[in-house]
Design a protein around this motif. Sequence first.
Motif, PDB file in Angstrom:
ATOM      1  N   GLU A 183       0.831  -1.204   0.000  1.00 31.64           N
ATOM      2  CA  GLU A 183       0.000   0.000   0.000  1.00 31.64           C
ATOM      3  C   GLU A 183       0.864   1.252   0.000  1.00 31.64           C
ATOM      4  OE1 GLU A 183      -0.328  -2.540   1.972  1.00 31.64           O
ATOM      5  OE2 GLU A 183      -2.231  -3.422   1.341  1.00 31.64           O
ATOM      6  N   ARG A 187       1.142   4.153  -2.992  1.00 31.55           N
ATOM      7  CA  ARG A 187       0.961   5.593  -2.739  1.00 31.55           C
ATOM      8  C   ARG A 187       2.168   6.379  -3.229  1.00 31.55           C
ATOM      9  NH1 ARG A 187      -1.149   3.743   2.273  1.00 31.55           N
ATOM     10  NH2 ARG A 187       0.852   4.211   3.283  1.00 31.55           N
ATOM     11  N   THR A 190       2.178   6.698  -7.006  1.00 30.79           N
ATOM     12  CA  THR A 190       1.217   7.716  -7.443  1.00 30.79           C
ATOM     13  C   THR A 190       1.810   9.113  -7.296  1.00 30.79           C
ATOM     14  OG1 THR A 190      -0.633   6.295  -6.791  1.00 30.79           O
ATOM     15  CG2 THR A 190      -1.096   8.642  -7.080  1.00 30.79           C
ATOM     16  N   GLU A 191       2.493   9.363  -6.189  1.00 28.85           N
ATOM     17  CA  GLU A 191       3.134  10.667  -5.983  1.00 28.85           C
ATOM     18  C   GLU A 191       4.234  10.908  -7.020  1.00 28.85           C
ATOM     19  OE1 GLU A 191       4.549  10.459  -2.009  1.00 28.85           O
ATOM     20  OE2 GLU A 191       2.536  10.489  -1.099  1.00 28.85           O
TER      21      GLU A 191
END
Length: 316
Positions: A183, A187, A190-191
């Motif tokens: 997870e 994240r 994505t950043e």
Amino acid sequence: MDAMRRPTILQYRGFRYLKVMFGLMLLAVLAYAGTTTLVGRYLLGITSLLLTVLLMWYGIAKRRTPMNKERRERHAADHYPYPQDASNHGKSERLQGERRITPAKESWFYGGCLQGWLSAHVYLGTALIVLVSLHSGLTFSWSIHTLAYVLMMVVIGSGFFGVYAYLNYPRLITRNMGENSLEAIFRHITELDEQARIRALGFSDDINHLVLMSRQHTRIGGHLIEQLRGDQANCPTRLAVQHIHQLGQTFIHDAQSENLLELYSVLLHKERLVTQARTEIALKARMKIWLYLHVPLSVGLCAAILSHIVSVLFYW
């Protein structure tokens, strides 16, 4: 540290079932050599059948563990209760009590000795190679008897891979992930995609297209083959990193080349995270995939053994 390392299933109780395996093999050779061929082969066949039933029972015993674990916890709560507002000291005493009330003689009943079951499963399954080979007399043909033998060898081979996977892959997973989780990696990716999009705005459409393809078409997981390989053919992120690296070598040293270097660093960081996540998924997929062969083939083996027995008893 090594002295405190927990023994593996292969080392269970001082290699107890390894000794049992060699004992069975020795008895099988003596039985085959010391009796008439027909009697010896029937004895080996009956022994092999009983071992197969015992090995199949392991799958049932394994799935009974959650129920037995709950029963053990309820039993511990009845004998070592503590108030809801008890201190940590009281909780510690209860946990110690749980360990005290599960003696070795009860561990089979409560499912706590599955390590012993699994150790026996591995070694007794290996012993079947010798027992069944002697039982067959190494005489093969296009028949249900040879099919049963081949299925048994495939089941045992898949079991060997399962042992290798469960003894090695958890360590590799820990080494690969460290303190990260999937997870957190998703994240972070994505950043990085957003950072790459912003840094690519000052460049040509070709570079923006590479960044867009990396963002939209990079797959982590994918179909079964990609999961097992831990890779994606023509991965857009890898292609973007390679292309921008080659492009950066043609730039002169100025502000634009520094911006391109920043974009390259962002995409390179993303590629490393993608590889880390794919490796995690691949290792877990390989730990599970063998069961999709081992269990159905075991059921097929039981059917082949039943057909083998019926044909020998009634049509031989």
